[in-house]
Design an enzyme around this catalytic site. Structure first.
Site, PDB file in Angstrom:
ATOM      1  N   HIS A   1      -7.777  -2.863   8.423  1.00  0.00           N
ATOM      2  CA  HIS A   1      -8.931  -3.569   7.889  1.00  0.00           C
ATOM      3  C   HIS A   1      -9.953  -3.774   9.015  1.00  0.00           C
ATOM      4  CE1 HIS A   1      -6.544  -5.552   4.330  1.00  0.00           C
ATOM      5  NE2 HIS A   1      -6.498  -4.232   4.322  1.00  0.00           N
TER       6      HIS A   1
ATOM      7  N   GLU B   1       0.816  -1.212   0.000  1.00  0.00           N
ATOM      8  CA  GLU B   1       0.000   0.000   0.000  1.00  0.00           C
ATOM      9  C   GLU B   1       0.852   1.265   0.000  1.00  0.00           C
ATOM     10  OE1 GLU B   1      -2.852  -0.196  -0.796  1.00  0.00           O
ATOM     11  OE2 GLU B   1      -3.946  -1.829   0.146  1.00  0.00           O
TER      12      GLU B   1
ATOM     13  N   HIS C   1      -3.265   2.547   8.259  1.00  0.00           N
ATOM     14  CA  HIS C   1      -4.259   1.867   7.419  1.00  0.00           C
ATOM     15  C   HIS C   1      -4.601   0.537   8.074  1.00  0.00           C
ATOM     16  CE1 HIS C   1      -6.230  -0.266   4.252  1.00  0.00           C
ATOM     17  NE2 HIS C   1      -5.188  -1.040   3.973  1.00  0.00           N
TER      18      HIS C   1
ATOM     19  N   HIS D   1     -12.753  -2.579   1.897  1.00  0.00           N
ATOM     20  CA  HIS D   1     -11.318  -2.694   2.158  1.00  0.00           C
ATOM     21  C   HIS D   1     -10.972  -2.350   3.599  1.00  0.00           C
ATOM     22  CE1 HIS D   1      -7.017  -1.836   0.440  1.00  0.00           C
ATOM     23  NE2 HIS D   1      -6.951  -2.262   1.692  1.00  0.00           N
TER      24      HIS D   1
ATOM     25  N   TYR E   1     -20.136  13.204  18.008  1.00  0.00           N
ATOM     26  CA  TYR E   1     -19.378  14.439  17.787  1.00  0.00           C
ATOM     27  C   TYR E   1     -17.916  14.208  17.426  1.00  0.00           C
ATOM     28  CZ  TYR E   1     -17.604  13.978  22.613  1.00  0.00           C
ATOM     29  OH  TYR E   1     -17.000  13.527  23.771  1.00  0.00           O
TER      30      TYR E   1
ATOM     31  N   TYR F   1      -8.857  20.565  22.978  1.00  0.00           N
ATOM     32  CA  TYR F   1      -8.933  19.509  23.993  1.00  0.00           C
ATOM     33  C   TYR F   1      -7.547  19.046  24.419  1.00  0.00           C
ATOM     34  CZ  TYR F   1     -10.011  14.944  26.036  1.00  0.00           C
ATOM     35  OH  TYR F   1     -10.101  13.860  26.870  1.00  0.00           O
TER      36      TYR F   1
END
Length: 243
Positions: free
Chosen positions: A124, A104, A122, A184, A143, A239
């Site tokens: 799955h 990837e 990334h 994916h 939110y 925050y």
């Protein structure tokens, strides 16, 4: 899992088929790269322990200067050590290590080249992947949508590891720090590995929340407005602890 089998084969071929005398590719790692690699491996292992990936099905990258460190193709994360560091420059040329980079890589390089990302995750993740098969955009049920820049889009399907997938992903990421990939998984980015990982975990949680709420017979989840999401995003930027 054809993707995993191909990645394992590519990685094995890279280790076993290196020309004689080619003990390493490129230069030696700088101290800051070695430190970033340690953090990257810890994050990759966390995706497995937290159930966001199975085996080697996800990948992680972190940028140090002009070098992008990435998880190698098909190597279980619990087997990665300091000598397995894998680094690519922004043009895609390998400058560190001998292991084949993740399949990837086009997605990772596209994010690093076009955003302020210093880290990309990334996965799955199962709930997020399920949602990617159902809708074109994750409904704004919480939110924390604001932490990703707004409603999370689903990038159209394309074969893994392709430039087409990278381009689809970039369009889905416009104005966002995370997206879903049709049939994916997920991709998120941040200015730190912790931030990128947290956004991945929050996205998976929101997908799980929506699937549960929308499955109640005769009821539809209430959704937040664009104004409410924008307000939440601004609050979330303030925050935490100040440095």
């Amino acid at each position: 899992m054809a993707e995993q089998r191909r990645e394992r084969r590519e990685s094995r071929d890279a280790r076993d088929g290196a020309p004689d005398g080619e003990a390493s590719r490129g230069r030696s790692a700088l101290p800051e790269e070695a430190s970033a690699w340690t953090a990257l491996v810890a994050t990759a292992r966390r995706t497995v322990s937290d159930g966001l990936v199975v085996g080697t099905s996800g990948n992680v990258s972190v940028r140090v200067g002009d070098t992008v460190l990435v998880t190698p193709s098909g190597v279980p994360y619990d087997r990665l050590g300091p000598d397995d560091i894998t680094g690519i420059d922004i043009t895609g040329r390998q400058v560190l290590g001998t292991l084949v980079p993740t399949s990837e890589l086009p997605m990772h390089l596209a994010v690093h080249a076009t955003t302020d990302a210093l880290a990309v995750v990334h996965t799955h993740a199962v709930h997020a992947t399920a949602v990617s098969t159902l809708v074109d955009e994750l409904p704004s049920v919480h939110y924390m949508t604001g932490a990703l820049g707004g409603p999370v889009r689903v990038a159209p399907y394309a074969p893994y590891g392709t430039q087409e997938l990278a381009e689809n992903m970039l369009r889905a990421l416009a104005g966002r720090t995370g997206c879903l990939l049709r049939n994916h998984g997920t991709l998120t980015y941040g200015t730190t590995l912790d931030q990128a990982y947290d956004r991945t975990a929050q996205l998976e949680w929101m997908c799980s929340l929506w699937l549960k709420a929308s499955s109640v017979p005769g009821r539809n989840p209430t959704l937040l407005t664009e104004e409410q999401i924008a307000d939440a995003g601004e609050r979330l930027r303030r925050y935490g602890q100040r440095r």
